[in-house]
Design an enzyme around this catalytic site. Sequence first.
Site, PDB file in Angstrom:
ATOM      1  N   GLY A  99     -17.423 -90.906 -35.647  1.00 49.29           N
ATOM      2  CA  GLY A  99     -16.724 -90.651 -34.389  1.00 49.29           C
ATOM      3  C   GLY A  99     -15.752 -91.766 -34.084  1.00 49.29           C
ATOM      4  CG  LEU A 100     -12.522 -90.794 -31.516  1.00 46.65           C
ATOM      5  CD1 LEU A 100     -11.949 -90.358 -30.168  1.00 46.65           C
ATOM      6  CD2 LEU A 100     -11.428 -90.950 -32.558  1.00 46.65           C
TER       7      LEU A 100
ATOM      8  N   GLY B  81     -15.951 -96.729 -30.034  1.00 50.04           N
ATOM      9  CA  GLY B  81     -16.423 -96.677 -28.654  1.00 50.04           C
ATOM     10  C   GLY B  81     -17.174 -95.390 -28.308  1.00 50.04           C
ATOM     11  CB  ALA B  82     -17.805 -92.264 -30.176  1.00 41.81           C
ATOM     12  N   GLY B  83     -20.123 -94.473 -29.264  1.00 38.19           N
ATOM     13  CA  GLY B  83     -21.558 -94.686 -29.086  1.00 38.19           C
ATOM     14  C   GLY B  83     -22.355 -94.577 -30.373  1.00 38.19           C
ATOM     15  CE  LYS B  84     -18.449 -94.896 -34.952  1.00 32.58           C
ATOM     16  NZ  LYS B  84     -17.632 -95.081 -33.759  1.00 32.58           N
TER      17      LYS B  84
ATOM     18  CB  SER C 187     -16.548 -92.144 -42.006  1.00 27.29           C
ATOM     19  OG  SER C 187     -17.423 -91.586 -41.096  1.00 27.29           O
TER      20      SER C 187
END
Length: 186
Positions: free
Chosen positions: A21-22, A24-27, A95
């Site tokens: 994910g982008l 800052g998405a919380g990955k 990714s």
Amino acid sequence: MQIETLSNKYEGAAKTWWLSGLPGAGKTTLAMALADRLRAHALPVCVLDGDELRKGLSRDLGFSPADREEQSRRTAEMARLLNSNGIYAVVALVSPTISGRSLAREIVGTRRFIETHVATPLHVCQQRDPKGWYAKALNDPALQLTGFSAPYEAPVCPDCVIDTNQTALPDAINQLFSYAREFRTL
């Protein structure tokens, strides 16, 4: 007498959750919480975080498209090694390309790979901006920030989709864990 190799012994056991994910998405937050849940079930787990990998294994890589693909490839190879030794891998990595994630799935193995799209909207990621990347990208047009000034190709058919803006952390972890149990991957 047949000799049992590590990959045969653990075939079908340990899996890789690939959280994409982008920025800052919380990955990373999801990855750490999922790892805690797996450990609570006495399962061996290792978190492979993109920022941490760039401090060591991938410190020679920049952020060009080729370098980003290589980061995904190296991470997938590491996840495959962990899985073949019975260790679950939880990958938190932007990714940004479909081809990079497809290669990762091929390296890890389709039966072991759980692709999760952390589909938090760009405006939410920009508001969070935990590492200041979006602020830097606004001031430096040369900075290629994925999803902002560089492309991010969202997964077409991910195994799971989580929007951390709409889903509380415990619910998101339950969703990831339930998916694995539903398909008997734990």
